[in-house]
Design a protein around this motif. Structure first.
Motif, PDB file in Angstrom:
ATOM      1  N   ASP A   1       0.840  -1.195   0.000  1.00  0.00           N
ATOM      2  CA  ASP A   1       0.000   0.000   0.000  1.00  0.00           C
ATOM      3  C   ASP A   1       0.877   1.248   0.000  1.00  0.00           C
ATOM      4  N   VAL A   2       0.265   2.417  -0.032  1.00  0.00           N
ATOM      5  CA  VAL A   2       1.039   3.658  -0.161  1.00  0.00           C
ATOM      6  C   VAL A   2       1.870   3.937   1.086  1.00  0.00           C
ATOM      7  N   GLN A   3       1.608   3.226   2.176  1.00  0.00           N
ATOM      8  CA  GLN A   3       2.411   3.360   3.395  1.00  0.00           C
ATOM      9  C   GLN A   3       3.573   2.385   3.425  1.00  0.00           C
ATOM     10  N   GLY A   4       3.652   1.515   2.402  1.00  0.00           N
ATOM     11  CA  GLY A   4       4.735   0.549   2.327  1.00  0.00           C
ATOM     12  C   GLY A   4       4.436  -0.778   2.976  1.00  0.00           C
ATOM     13  N   ASN A   5       3.200  -0.979   3.416  1.00  0.00           N
ATOM     14  CA  ASN A   5       2.817  -2.232   4.062  1.00  0.00           C
ATOM     15  C   ASN A   5       2.437  -3.284   2.997  1.00  0.00           C
ATOM     16  N   THR A   6       2.806  -4.524   3.257  1.00  0.00           N
ATOM     17  CA  THR A   6       2.428  -5.608   2.351  1.00  0.00           C
ATOM     18  C   THR A   6       0.912  -5.740   2.314  1.00  0.00           C
ATOM     19  N   LEU A   7       0.379  -5.867   1.098  1.00  0.00           N
ATOM     20  CA  LEU A   7      -1.067  -5.981   0.910  1.00  0.00           C
ATOM     21  C   LEU A   7      -1.342  -7.209   0.026  1.00  0.00           C
ATOM     22  N   GLU A   8      -1.911  -8.228   0.616  1.00  0.00           N
ATOM     23  CA  GLU A   8      -2.197  -9.456  -0.123  1.00  0.00           C
ATOM     24  C   GLU A   8      -3.683  -9.471  -0.518  1.00  0.00           C
ATOM     25  N   ILE A   9      -3.931  -9.632  -1.819  1.00  0.00           N
ATOM     26  CA  ILE A   9      -5.316  -9.685  -2.306  1.00  0.00           C
ATOM     27  C   ILE A   9      -5.730 -11.148  -2.367  1.00  0.00           C
ATOM     28  N   LEU A  10      -6.540 -11.558  -1.416  1.00  0.00           N
ATOM     29  CA  LEU A  10      -6.999 -12.954  -1.369  1.00  0.00           C
ATOM     30  C   LEU A  10      -8.167 -13.185  -2.322  1.00  0.00           C
ATOM     31  N   GLU A  11      -9.045 -12.215  -2.429  1.00  0.00           N
ATOM     32  CA  GLU A  11     -10.157 -12.255  -3.378  1.00  0.00           C
ATOM     33  C   GLU A  11     -10.307 -10.859  -3.981  1.00  0.00           C
ATOM     34  N   PHE A  12     -10.274 -10.783  -5.313  1.00  0.00           N
ATOM     35  CA  PHE A  12     -10.380  -9.478  -5.967  1.00  0.00           C
ATOM     36  C   PHE A  12     -11.809  -8.940  -5.959  1.00  0.00           C
ATOM     37  N   GLY A  13     -12.771  -9.787  -5.606  1.00  0.00           N
ATOM     38  CA  GLY A  13     -14.161  -9.354  -5.530  1.00  0.00           C
ATOM     39  C   GLY A  13     -14.912  -9.593  -6.837  1.00  0.00           C
ATOM     40  N   THR A  14     -16.213  -9.323  -6.786  1.00  0.00           N
ATOM     41  CA  THR A  14     -17.091  -9.487  -7.946  1.00  0.00           C
ATOM     42  C   THR A  14     -17.386  -8.126  -8.543  1.00  0.00           C
ATOM     43  N   TRP A  15     -17.142  -7.988  -9.833  1.00  0.00           N
ATOM     44  CA  TRP A  15     -17.341  -6.709 -10.521  1.00  0.00           C
ATOM     45  C   TRP A  15     -18.807  -6.304 -10.415  1.00  0.00           C
ATOM     46  N   ASN A  16     -19.051  -5.114  -9.911  1.00  0.00           N
ATOM     47  CA  ASN A  16     -20.401  -4.607  -9.695  1.00  0.00           C
ATOM     48  C   ASN A  16     -20.748  -3.577 -10.762  1.00  0.00           C
ATOM     49  N   PHE A  17     -21.776  -3.857 -11.570  1.00  0.00           N
ATOM     50  CA  PHE A  17     -22.168  -2.929 -12.633  1.00  0.00           C
ATOM     51  C   PHE A  17     -23.335  -2.036 -12.223  1.00  0.00           C
ATOM     52  N   ASP A  18     -23.798  -2.193 -11.000  1.00  0.00           N
ATOM     53  CA  ASP A  18     -24.863  -1.328 -10.496  1.00  0.00           C
ATOM     54  C   ASP A  18     -24.249  -0.231  -9.627  1.00  0.00           C
ATOM     55  N   SER A  19     -25.086   0.498  -8.922  1.00  0.00           N
ATOM     56  CA  SER A  19     -24.580   1.554  -8.055  1.00  0.00           C
ATOM     57  C   SER A  19     -23.827   0.942  -6.888  1.00  0.00           C
ATOM     58  N   GLY A  20     -22.963   1.734  -6.277  1.00  0.00           N
ATOM     59  CA  GLY A  20     -22.198   1.247  -5.140  1.00  0.00           C
ATOM     60  C   GLY A  20     -20.758   0.958  -5.500  1.00  0.00           C
ATOM     61  N   PRO A  21     -20.018   0.302  -4.614  1.00  0.00           N
ATOM     62  CA  PRO A  21     -18.596   0.022  -4.844  1.00  0.00           C
ATOM     63  C   PRO A  21     -18.367  -0.792  -6.112  1.00  0.00           C
ATOM     64  N   ASP A  22     -17.177  -0.657  -6.687  1.00  0.00           N
ATOM     65  CA  ASP A  22     -16.873  -1.310  -7.964  1.00  0.00           C
ATOM     66  C   ASP A  22     -16.765  -2.822  -7.842  1.00  0.00           C
ATOM     67  N   PHE A  23     -16.232  -3.312  -6.723  1.00  0.00           N
ATOM     68  CA  PHE A  23     -16.072  -4.755  -6.539  1.00  0.00           C
ATOM     69  C   PHE A  23     -16.597  -5.148  -5.162  1.00  0.00           C
ATOM     70  N   LEU A  24     -17.455  -6.155  -5.171  1.00  0.00           N
ATOM     71  CA  LEU A  24     -18.110  -6.592  -3.944  1.00  0.00           C
ATOM     72  C   LEU A  24     -17.475  -7.880  -3.424  1.00  0.00           C
ATOM     73  N   LEU A  25     -17.553  -8.071  -2.127  1.00  0.00           N
ATOM     74  CA  LEU A  25     -17.097  -9.303  -1.469  1.00  0.00           C
ATOM     75  C   LEU A  25     -15.630  -9.616  -1.771  1.00  0.00           C
ATOM     76  N   GLY A  26     -14.793  -8.592  -1.675  1.00  0.00           N
ATOM     77  CA  GLY A  26     -13.363  -8.810  -1.780  1.00  0.00           C
ATOM     78  C   GLY A  26     -12.789  -9.286  -0.453  1.00  0.00           C
ATOM     79  N   LYS A  27     -11.551  -9.775  -0.511  1.00  0.00           N
ATOM     80  CA  LYS A  27     -10.901 -10.224   0.717  1.00  0.00           C
ATOM     81  C   LYS A  27      -9.416  -9.866   0.634  1.00  0.00           C
ATOM     82  N   ILE A  28      -8.905  -9.192   1.648  1.00  0.00           N
ATOM     83  CA  ILE A  28      -7.490  -8.801   1.652  1.00  0.00           C
ATOM     84  C   ILE A  28      -6.849  -9.176   2.991  1.00  0.00           C
ATOM     85  N   LYS A  29      -5.527  -9.209   2.963  1.00  0.00           N
ATOM     86  CA  LYS A  29      -4.770  -9.423   4.196  1.00  0.00           C
ATOM     87  C   LYS A  29      -3.776  -8.289   4.330  1.00  0.00           C
TER      88      LYS A  29
END
Length: 420
Positions: free
Chosen positions: A22-50
């Motif tokens: 991340d921009v602070q230099g911390n390791t960021l692991e993307i466990l799930e990139f999420g589901t692309w959302n084509f409706d209103s709201g966040p771009d990707f739903l049900l993501g998972k990170i560590k």
């Protein structure tokens, strides 16, 4: 870079490496990139990170710049409450609410290949045929590309046919008549022939189908071609049309097909006579077309269809042609009728009752020669040589629905090119 492209890269995971920090230099692991959302709201739903030894589950928002979070007024919006990561192309400002809540911001600028951005820009540039023609390679056609495109095209056609069935009280025979009229009109007269067919009550057309003279009189009369008879035959047609008009109280609305820019064999007079002949010769036409077991049986239904005897030495009313020939349907013309009218209706009729319809319809298209037109010739110049109608229909669908609109981010070829 734009937000749509950024979402595309995230969804398909197109990055140089995945050793994210991340921009602070911390390791960021993307466990799930999420589901692309084509409706209103966040771009990707049900993501998972560590991050920082913590696993977080929630939504991921993407922006070109960090400041877009503010410009898009997401702050305070309850739809954006459960954000676990802010992913941006350029990190230009700190977002206080993310910092306060230990929500990481990931800047992707250094994880994306500049050559990929150049490819995307190339796709958007003005081209003569398709956006990717300068980098197109036939080897980038995905597996089952043609089969999937044909099915998409048939599904689109099926929706149109189902809407027409609702309009015409689920009368498949009437809709077949409209579909065939459209196909017989070719490019110049297709909409007019369809309008002509729709202006005729199919029940009336069906009642007189045993009388070819009356069928032609009805079609020619509705085109307003019989007002001033020029010979004995046109006088007969006029008399029959006047009888039908009075008996069935026909509409006074006339259709005016075009002759310009057409070769004589494609004149509307010839094509409408052939359409009348098709129905005169086949009392159970819809049933025959729906139950035919193979492509040969379908072709056979049309092979003996010819314009009536008058047209042996005429192309227009009252004008004897020095060229005398029986005006039969050619094999190429029959192929167009099957491709554009018969097979889409057959697919619609069987799709909810036959488990094998997709395989069956694909086989029928595979046994019809590929079309030959300007679009197909352009595809050939790029190395894509369709072997049959399945492949040519696929290429035509792809061109009209993706290439013309430069919808490269939803294109399977574009995805393959971007990843290469």
């Amino acid at each position: 870079m734009n937000e749509k492209l950024l979402q595309y890269l995230w969804n398909f995971k197109i990055f140089n490496n995945f050793d994210f920090k991340d921009v602070q230099g911390n390791t960021l692991e993307i466990l799930e990139f999420g589901t692309w959302n084509f409706d209103s709201g966040p771009d990707f739903l049900l993501g998972k990170i560590k991050t920082k030894d913590l696993v977080l589950v929630g939504n991921i928002e993407l922006h070109v710049k960090s400041s877009d979070w503010i410009f898009h007024r997401h702050s305070g919006n309850p739809e954006f409450k459960n954000i676990i990561a802010h992913v941006v192309f350029i990190h230009d400002i700190e977002i206080e609410e993310f910092t306060d809540n230990n929500i990481p911001t990931l800047e992707l600028k250094n994880y994306i290949d500049e050559k990929l951005l150049s490819k995307y820009q190339l796709l958007l540039e003005q081209t003569q045929f398709i956006p990717c023609e300068k980098i197109f390679d036939i080897k980038h056609l995905p597996v089952n590309f043609h089969e999937e495109n044909l099915l998409k095209k048939l599904d689109v056609k099926s929706i149109e046919i189902e809407e027409r069935l609702q309009t015409f009280k689920n009368n498949y025979e009437a809709v077949l008549f409209h579909q065939l009229a459209y196909a017989f009109g070719l490019k110049v007269n297709a909409p007019l022939f369809k309008q002509l067919a729709e202006s005729i009550n199919y029940t009336i057309f069906n009642k007189i189908r045993q009388n070819q003279t009356q069928l032609e009189a009805l079609l020619f009369g509705m085109c307003n071609w019989l007002e001033n008879p020029l010979d004995e035959q046109t006088t007969i047609w006029k008399r029959e049309f006047e009888f039908l008009k009075k008996k069935y109280q026909l509409s006074e609305t006339f259709i005016h097909p075009k002759f310009s820019k057409l070769r004589p064999p494609n004149f509307p007079t010839i094509r409408l006579s052939q359409l009348a002949s098709l129905y005169h010769a086949n009392q159970n036409l819809f049933s025959k077309l729906i139950t035919a077991k193979n492509i040969d049986q379908l072709y056979f239904i049309f092979t003996k269809v010819a314009a009536s005897e008058y047209w042996y030495n005429h192309y227009n009313f009252g004008k004897i042609s020095p060229v005398q020939t029986e005006k039969r349907l050619t094999k190429d013309f029959i192929a167009l009728i099957l491709i554009n009218a018969v097979l889409p209706l057959r697919y619609t009729y069987h799709k909810n009752t036959s488990a094998s319809i997709v395989e069956d319809i694909s086989t029928l298209y595979q046994n019809i020669p590929a079309e030959n037109n300007t679009i197909i010739e352009n595809w050939k110049s790029l190395g894509a040589h369709p072997k049959n109608a399945l492949e040519s229909q696929s290429l035509l669908y792809h061109y009209h629905h993706l290439c013309l609109t430069k919808n490269c981010l939803n294109c399977s070829i574009g995805l393959s090119l971007m990843k290469s």
